[in-house]
Motif scaffolding. Sequence first.
Motif, PDB file in Angstrom:
ATOM      1  N   THR A 685      -0.160 -52.078   4.176  1.00  0.00           N
ATOM      2  CA  THR A 685      -1.469 -51.713   4.698  1.00  0.00           C
ATOM      3  C   THR A 685      -1.770 -52.261   6.091  1.00  0.00           C
ATOM      4  O   THR A 685      -2.775 -51.945   6.760  1.00  0.00           O
ATOM      5  CB  THR A 685      -2.548 -52.181   3.735  1.00  0.00           C
ATOM      6  OG1 THR A 685      -2.369 -53.417   3.440  1.00  0.00           O
ATOM      7  CG2 THR A 685      -2.277 -51.073   2.401  1.00  0.00           C
ATOM      8  N   GLN A 686      -0.932 -53.421   6.438  1.00  0.00           N
ATOM      9  CA  GLN A 686      -1.232 -53.979   7.554  1.00  0.00           C
ATOM     10  C   GLN A 686      -0.997 -53.228   8.982  1.00  0.00           C
ATOM     11  O   GLN A 686      -1.339 -53.239   9.862  1.00  0.00           O
ATOM     12  CB  GLN A 686      -0.236 -55.258   7.837  1.00  0.00           C
ATOM     13  CG  GLN A 686      -0.804 -56.578   6.925  1.00  0.00           C
ATOM     14  CD  GLN A 686      -0.079 -57.681   6.998  1.00  0.00           C
ATOM     15  OE1 GLN A 686       1.363 -57.622   7.239  1.00  0.00           O
ATOM     16  NE2 GLN A 686      -0.691 -59.051   7.072  1.00  0.00           N
ATOM     17  N   LEU A 687      -0.252 -52.119   8.552  1.00  0.00           N
ATOM     18  CA  LEU A 687      -0.007 -50.881   9.725  1.00  0.00           C
ATOM     19  C   LEU A 687      -1.010 -49.970   9.714  1.00  0.00           C
ATOM     20  O   LEU A 687      -0.930 -49.169  10.617  1.00  0.00           O
ATOM     21  CB  LEU A 687       1.240 -50.509   9.260  1.00  0.00           C
ATOM     22  CG  LEU A 687       2.485 -51.275   9.247  1.00  0.00           C
ATOM     23  CD1 LEU A 687       3.530 -50.510   8.843  1.00  0.00           C
ATOM     24  CD2 LEU A 687       2.910 -51.691  10.654  1.00  0.00           C
ATOM     25  N   ASN A 688      -1.921 -50.181   8.936  1.00  0.00           N
ATOM     26  CA  ASN A 688      -3.288 -49.013   9.114  1.00  0.00           C
ATOM     27  C   ASN A 688      -3.696 -48.821  10.338  1.00  0.00           C
ATOM     28  O   ASN A 688      -3.753 -47.635  11.021  1.00  0.00           O
ATOM     29  CB  ASN A 688      -4.167 -49.236   7.996  1.00  0.00           C
ATOM     30  CG  ASN A 688      -4.069 -49.074   6.568  1.00  0.00           C
ATOM     31  OD1 ASN A 688      -2.757 -48.442   6.276  1.00  0.00           O
ATOM     32  ND2 ASN A 688      -4.628 -49.675   5.620  1.00  0.00           N
ATOM     33  N   PRO A 689      -3.765 -49.839  11.241  1.00  0.00           N
ATOM     34  CA  PRO A 689      -4.209 -49.755  12.831  1.00  0.00           C
ATOM     35  C   PRO A 689      -3.150 -48.821  13.455  1.00  0.00           C
ATOM     36  O   PRO A 689      -3.625 -48.249  14.422  1.00  0.00           O
ATOM     37  CB  PRO A 689      -4.749 -50.939  13.238  1.00  0.00           C
ATOM     38  CG  PRO A 689      -4.669 -51.712  12.000  1.00  0.00           C
ATOM     39  CD  PRO A 689      -3.723 -51.388  11.152  1.00  0.00           C
ATOM     40  N   ILE A 690      -2.049 -48.915  13.105  1.00  0.00           N
ATOM     41  CA  ILE A 690      -0.991 -48.073  14.064  1.00  0.00           C
ATOM     42  C   ILE A 690      -0.959 -46.712  13.701  1.00  0.00           C
ATOM     43  O   ILE A 690      -0.880 -46.087  12.577  1.00  0.00           O
ATOM     44  CB  ILE A 690       0.302 -48.823  14.144  1.00  0.00           C
ATOM     45  CG1 ILE A 690       0.252 -50.147  14.091  1.00  0.00           C
ATOM     46  CG2 ILE A 690       1.397 -47.982  14.882  1.00  0.00           C
ATOM     47  CD1 ILE A 690       0.079 -50.575  15.588  1.00  0.00           C
ATOM     48  N   PRO A 691      -1.185 -45.681  14.697  1.00  0.00           N
ATOM     49  CA  PRO A 691      -1.106 -44.251  14.539  1.00  0.00           C
ATOM     50  C   PRO A 691       0.312 -43.985  14.122  1.00  0.00           C
ATOM     51  O   PRO A 691       1.422 -44.831  14.068  1.00  0.00           O
ATOM     52  CB  PRO A 691      -1.381 -43.530  15.621  1.00  0.00           C
ATOM     53  CG  PRO A 691      -1.216 -44.735  16.688  1.00  0.00           C
ATOM     54  CD  PRO A 691      -1.360 -46.035  16.138  1.00  0.00           C
ATOM     55  N   GLU A 692       0.522 -42.711  13.868  1.00  0.00           N
ATOM     56  CA  GLU A 692       2.017 -41.982  13.631  1.00  0.00           C
ATOM     57  C   GLU A 692       2.909 -42.545  14.626  1.00  0.00           C
ATOM     58  O   GLU A 692       4.253 -43.038  14.335  1.00  0.00           O
ATOM     59  CB  GLU A 692       1.855 -40.525  13.789  1.00  0.00           C
ATOM     60  CG  GLU A 692       0.916 -39.891  12.632  1.00  0.00           C
ATOM     61  CD  GLU A 692       1.306 -40.089  11.135  1.00  0.00           C
ATOM     62  OE1 GLU A 692       2.344 -40.379  10.935  1.00  0.00           O
ATOM     63  OE2 GLU A 692       0.375 -40.023  10.204  1.00  0.00           O
ATOM     64  N   VAL A 768      -1.712 -58.294  12.846  1.00  0.00           N
ATOM     65  CA  VAL A 768      -1.691 -58.516  11.170  1.00  0.00           C
ATOM     66  C   VAL A 768      -2.853 -59.108  10.539  1.00  0.00           C
ATOM     67  O   VAL A 768      -3.023 -58.972   9.488  1.00  0.00           O
ATOM     68  CB  VAL A 768      -0.452 -59.929  11.213  1.00  0.00           C
ATOM     69  CG1 VAL A 768      -0.467 -60.219   9.882  1.00  0.00           C
ATOM     70  CG2 VAL A 768       0.667 -59.298  11.630  1.00  0.00           C
ATOM     71  N   ALA A 769      -3.941 -59.665  11.635  1.00  0.00           N
ATOM     72  CA  ALA A 769      -4.936 -60.176  11.098  1.00  0.00           C
ATOM     73  C   ALA A 769      -6.225 -59.258  10.826  1.00  0.00           C
ATOM     74  O   ALA A 769      -7.215 -59.828  10.447  1.00  0.00           O
ATOM     75  CB  ALA A 769      -5.451 -61.220  12.083  1.00  0.00           C
ATOM     76  N   ILE A 770      -5.875 -57.898  11.453  1.00  0.00           N
ATOM     77  CA  ILE A 770      -7.098 -56.893  11.137  1.00  0.00           C
ATOM     78  C   ILE A 770      -7.269 -56.716   9.714  1.00  0.00           C
ATOM     79  O   ILE A 770      -6.610 -56.283   8.816  1.00  0.00           O
ATOM     80  CB  ILE A 770      -6.474 -55.591  11.796  1.00  0.00           C
ATOM     81  CG1 ILE A 770      -6.379 -55.727  13.144  1.00  0.00           C
ATOM     82  CG2 ILE A 770      -7.553 -54.487  11.401  1.00  0.00           C
ATOM     83  CD1 ILE A 770      -5.956 -54.368  13.936  1.00  0.00           C
ATOM     84  N   GLN A 771      -8.638 -56.788   9.226  1.00  0.00           N
ATOM     85  CA  GLN A 771      -9.307 -56.665   8.080  1.00  0.00           C
ATOM     86  C   GLN A 771     -10.505 -55.724   7.889  1.00  0.00           C
ATOM     87  O   GLN A 771     -10.554 -55.034   6.928  1.00  0.00           O
ATOM     88  CB  GLN A 771      -9.738 -57.876   7.509  1.00  0.00           C
ATOM     89  CG  GLN A 771      -8.696 -59.067   7.395  1.00  0.00           C
ATOM     90  CD  GLN A 771      -7.725 -58.947   6.136  1.00  0.00           C
ATOM     91  OE1 GLN A 771      -8.013 -58.138   5.142  1.00  0.00           O
ATOM     92  NE2 GLN A 771      -6.464 -59.361   6.274  1.00  0.00           N
ATOM     93  N   THR A 772     -11.127 -55.362   8.885  1.00  0.00           N
ATOM     94  CA  THR A 772     -12.336 -54.831   9.065  1.00  0.00           C
ATOM     95  C   THR A 772     -12.108 -53.717  10.280  1.00  0.00           C
ATOM     96  O   THR A 772     -11.596 -53.927  11.055  1.00  0.00           O
ATOM     97  CB  THR A 772     -13.498 -55.444   9.232  1.00  0.00           C
ATOM     98  OG1 THR A 772     -13.324 -56.193  10.655  1.00  0.00           O
ATOM     99  CG2 THR A 772     -13.556 -56.667   8.360  1.00  0.00           C
ATOM    100  N   PRO A 773     -13.016 -52.787  10.209  1.00  0.00           N
ATOM    101  CA  PRO A 773     -13.158 -51.680  11.380  1.00  0.00           C
ATOM    102  C   PRO A 773     -13.439 -52.386  12.694  1.00  0.00           C
ATOM    103  O   PRO A 773     -12.997 -51.969  13.870  1.00  0.00           O
ATOM    104  CB  PRO A 773     -14.139 -50.765  10.998  1.00  0.00           C
ATOM    105  CG  PRO A 773     -14.395 -50.600   9.316  1.00  0.00           C
ATOM    106  CD  PRO A 773     -13.941 -52.255   9.008  1.00  0.00           C
ATOM    107  N   GLU A 774     -14.350 -53.405  12.423  1.00  0.00           N
ATOM    108  CA  GLU A 774     -14.640 -54.359  13.789  1.00  0.00           C
ATOM    109  C   GLU A 774     -13.469 -54.836  14.277  1.00  0.00           C
ATOM    110  O   GLU A 774     -13.226 -55.086  15.495  1.00  0.00           O
ATOM    111  CB  GLU A 774     -15.756 -55.461  13.476  1.00  0.00           C
ATOM    112  CG  GLU A 774     -17.045 -54.412  13.092  1.00  0.00           C
ATOM    113  CD  GLU A 774     -17.074 -53.887  11.608  1.00  0.00           C
ATOM    114  OE1 GLU A 774     -18.032 -53.204  11.561  1.00  0.00           O
ATOM    115  OE2 GLU A 774     -16.266 -54.325  10.831  1.00  0.00           O
ATOM    116  N   ASP A 775     -12.372 -55.442  13.588  1.00  0.00           N
ATOM    117  CA  ASP A 775     -11.517 -55.997  13.873  1.00  0.00           C
ATOM    118  C   ASP A 775     -10.165 -55.190  14.637  1.00  0.00           C
ATOM    119  O   ASP A 775      -9.751 -55.411  15.587  1.00  0.00           O
ATOM    120  CB  ASP A 775     -10.508 -56.572  12.621  1.00  0.00           C
ATOM    121  CG  ASP A 775     -11.164 -58.112  11.972  1.00  0.00           C
ATOM    122  OD1 ASP A 775     -11.989 -58.364  12.657  1.00  0.00           O
ATOM    123  OD2 ASP A 775     -10.749 -58.211  10.955  1.00  0.00           O
TER     124      ASP A 775
END
Length: 822
Positions: A685-692, A768-775
């Motif tokens: 799930t740490q990859l969630n911010p990376i698109p396809e 790696v540290a992203i946890q929230t939409p704000e991050d």
Amino acid sequence: MLTNQLSRSFLLIIITALVVTGCAFGYKTNYDQMFGPAEVQEREISADESKVRTQQGKLSFVNDVKPILDARCIACHACNDAPCQQKLTSSEGIDRGASKAMVYDAARLTSADPTRLFIDAKSTQGWRDKGFYPILNERTQTTDADQMGSLLFRVLNQKMANPLPDHGGTPQPLPETFDLSLDRSQQCPTIEEFDHYEKQNPLWGMPFGLPGLSSAEFSTVSQWLAEGAKFDPVPPVSEQAQKAVTEWEAFLNTPSLKQQLASRYIYEHLFLGNLRFNSSPGREFFKLVRSYTPPGKSINEIPTVRPYDHPGVEQFYYRLRPITSTIVDKTHLVYELSDDRMKRFKTLFIEPEYTVDSLPSYDTTQASNPFITFAAIPARSRYIFLLDEAQYFISGFIKGPVCRGQVALNVIDDQFWALFLDPDKSAISKDTAFIAQQANNLRLPAASEGSLRFYDIWIKYAEGQKTYREAKEKYLDAQYTNGIENSLESIWSGSNNNLKDADNNALANDNAALTIFRHYDSATVVKGLIGSEPKTVWVLDYPLFERIHYLLVAGFNVYGNAGHQLSTRRYMDYLRMESENNFLDFLPIAQRKPIRNSWYKGTKIRVRNYFDRQFTGTERKTRVTYRTDNSKTELLGYMQGHLSSLDLSDPINRCDTKACIPNHLPAFEKRILPEIQRLASITGTQLNPIPELAYLRVEPSNKDESAVSYSLIHNRAHSNVSYLLDEDARLEPENDTLTVTPYYVGSYPNFYYNVNESQLTDFVDQLVAIQTPEDETAFVQRFGIRRTDPRFWAINDWVNEDYLKQEPIRSGWFDLNRYENR
């Protein structure tokens, strides 16, 4: 100049007044009243006229305007998914104009008439008769009319007058009023409807949802339009290419029955390619077409939907048509022709001893089945032909005419490897008689395109598949005693080819190992075994390989009805499972079914059991000896060892030690490689911010060094890929992986990141540290290139130029239709 500006201002006042009073006419402005009736204009000019215009200080389309359209417009206006079917890659596409008709309509009940540029109409008037409307002025030829009556001018001017909000210089996502989804409702105003469109959507000027043209670029296009929008001739093909065209057209049109059958086979496999002669300089490409006219005369292409459709005449000719459109990556399939290639074709198709007593029919039932049509050609020859350029043929169903295909592509996993059975060691692949015997069971659903009875079609082809599979298993059981089935030796290692080094030593063909990446609704095929260990692996034999081509390339009709598209997708399920089961045959018997079931979690019992027969009864044991319980990982290691003549290393994605850093890397890339490797190791799930698919540009701290780029490929895990719809419900984000490559993968970047070497560690740490939409917002704000970023075009230009440097022949312009609003 002031007079012209006042004149245009006055025209805008008149237009506005007409818009206000035009509601009764469906919000249409009466341009006939202002500029006279529309009439198709002659825009093509001769080389001599072009010289005269240049001497008069007038602009050239080829030299001045086309580079701007290439850099700023064709990123969205190139393929079948171009909004409003407006293609800006050539003068013919610009003059053709736009259409309100949709190419992609998965729900249509009947097939649509095709609208392929260069093929389905041969003149601008022909396109008007098919419902296309102009984007250039076709009324009175005056400066004001040529601009104010031109959709191209109006949409560019709209963006200049209403630029994207700059938010005080801090790029922000576009407002929600921008619908950037591929399935959005198309807004395709004619010039008569444009005033209302502009009033309702002031920020929707072109380029849509991106920064506008620079003042200089806009001035150039505006001046060209004001000068009458004339198209000077494109440069002629080189002498080397023309000589090669003559030789190849003579070869393909040799009148013997044997040659005619071979040429038909070659054409039905190469019709989609951008063919290039190794003897010609630069980026010259050709299409292999069927023409009413013989070599030496102007090409008059036969406009059939499929390459195996009846040409409608007894005599036709194979011709090589120069490609004059700008090359875009999403449809750029390169196939090289050379003297060695012609010798190879003769070795495969002409020299073997077989007889052709009569040419096969073009009746759809037979023509759609290559195992009937080409039964006379030795199966081994056909298979080697495919293996020689396996990447090209597997890429066909990905870079074909589709341009868009989430429903078509959710039949495959996001990352998997493809290997092939050896043409001299795979008994079935070289048994021409057995394949001919099974031809009816190997039939493909294109023969039933007109039917909407999807369930009946599915059952029909499912029964054929079942019968073939049973016959195949009996055949292989009989071969097993004296053969090498289920051994590593049966895997093609790249031999059986005509590749030689400078000392005439045989070289291994690097098409022997491929990696396929899916990027939601697009995909890419690359050579080598790239990325971490995949969930699934395909092993193809000849009947599988050939069916993939005839199902998804030669036999697929993008204009087809819902029944055709659904049956095609379902049939691909069969081919995927058969390919996977060929791989499972190399594993211990006891582990085959559990591993296969792990690939199909959540499927109904009937789906899981569909291929169970070959896991029961007289199963053939693997000839591979295993030393661990992790047989799949062990097998993949053995297969890589078997392919040792190929360079299958992947120091970014499959390396945990410093020893993996290649010595040949430039100093800058060596310095940043550890952080790039760390980036590639991120999973779940740490990859969630990376698109396809994203491209990362890294700038060196040392200004004497050059920036480099990496592709970030987000591989989304699925519980299974057995169902057509509701894909989101089958995602397993906790199992996602990231593949990072030092070269460009894909044609549709979803996002750009730009970092300095000194920021790269922070880039990985912050991701790696992203946890929230704000991050995530802070991450994008710091490292991302949003659509509204004033640096957008500079970064986009750099990416496309860098790709051209990396791949001078195989590169094409990237597409921005899928660029996200983050």
